[in-house]
Write a protein that holds these residues in place. Structure first.
Motif, PDB file in Angstrom:
ATOM      1  N   TRP A 135       7.623   4.126   5.695  1.00  0.00           N
ATOM      2  CA  TRP A 135       8.440   3.966   6.757  1.00  0.00           C
ATOM      3  C   TRP A 135       9.319   2.736   6.375  1.00  0.00           C
ATOM      4  CZ3 TRP A 135       8.100  -0.968   8.507  1.00  0.00           C
ATOM      5  CH2 TRP A 135       7.314  -1.863   8.048  1.00  0.00           C
ATOM      6  N   ASP A 191       0.905  -1.202   0.008  1.00  0.00           N
ATOM      7  CA  ASP A 191      -0.002  -0.100  -0.061  1.00  0.00           C
ATOM      8  C   ASP A 191       1.045   1.138  -0.039  1.00  0.00           C
ATOM      9  OD1 ASP A 191      -2.115   1.656   0.311  1.00  0.00           O
ATOM     10  OD2 ASP A 191      -2.496   1.322   2.347  1.00  0.00           O
ATOM     11  N   PRO A 192       0.671   1.993  -1.195  1.00  0.00           N
ATOM     12  CA  PRO A 192       1.709   3.254  -0.874  1.00  0.00           C
ATOM     13  C   PRO A 192       1.673   4.112   0.316  1.00  0.00           C
ATOM     14  CG  PRO A 192       0.100   3.297  -2.988  1.00  0.00           C
ATOM     15  CD  PRO A 192      -0.126   2.097  -1.892  1.00  0.00           C
ATOM     16  N   ASP A 193       0.407   4.036   0.879  1.00  0.00           N
ATOM     17  CA  ASP A 193       0.374   5.123   2.217  1.00  0.00           C
ATOM     18  C   ASP A 193       1.276   4.329   3.440  1.00  0.00           C
ATOM     19  OD1 ASP A 193      -1.536   6.494   0.834  1.00  0.00           O
ATOM     20  OD2 ASP A 193      -3.187   5.405   1.771  1.00  0.00           O
ATOM     21  N   HIS A 194       1.667   3.202   3.317  1.00  0.00           N
ATOM     22  CA  HIS A 194       2.560   2.470   4.405  1.00  0.00           C
ATOM     23  C   HIS A 194       4.055   2.102   3.935  1.00  0.00           C
ATOM     24  CE1 HIS A 194      -1.147   1.949   6.753  1.00  0.00           C
ATOM     25  NE2 HIS A 194      -1.767   1.601   5.693  1.00  0.00           N
TER      26      HIS A 194
END
Length: 103
Positions: free
Chosen positions: A77, A71-74
Motif C-alpha cells: 500500500w 512487514d512484506p504483507d503491509h
C-alpha cells in the motif's frame, strides 16, 4: 498550626516566621486581615540516581535491526497514490482572467 500575621508585623518578625515555616507550620501573610500569601518551607530536589531507568526496566538492550524492517504483507500500500489525480483547471476568461464573467 496556622500562624496569620499582617505584613507590617511580618517584616519585624521575618526570621521567627521562617523558622516556624521550616518546622512545618503554616504561615499566612495578610494585608488588612485578608490573606495574600503563604510562607512555607522549600522542599529540596531529590538527588539524582544514575541508572534508575535501567533499574525500572525502561532502558535495556537495543532492539535487533530486524525489528525495524517493514512487514512484506503491509508494504504494497505504500506505493499506491493517496488520492485520485486532480481534474484539469477550467479555462479562464481571457479579458479578466476570471473563470466566469463578472455579473
Amino acid at each position: 498550626m496556622t500562624i496569620t500575621v499582617n505584613i507590617a508585623e511580618a517584616k519585624a518578625r521575618l526570621s521567627a516566621l521562617i523558622e516556624a515555616a521550616e518546622r512545618g507550620e503554616e504561615v499566612i501573610l495578610a494585608r488588612a486581615g485578608k490573606p495574600v500569601a503563604r510562607l512555607s518551607a522549600f522542599a529540596a530536589k531529590p538527588q539524582r540516581r544514575p541508572g534508575i531507568l535501567k533499574e525500572m526496566g525502561w532502558v535495556g538492550e537495543p532492539a535487533p535491526y530486524e525489528a525495524f524492517e517493514p512487514d512484506p504483507d503491509h508494504v504494497a500500500w505504500i506505493d499506491e497514490p493517496i488520492a485520485p489525480p486532480l481534474a484539469a483547471p477550467k479555462a479562464s476568461n481571457k479579458k479578466t482572467g476570471r473563470s466566469r464573467p463578472k455579473r
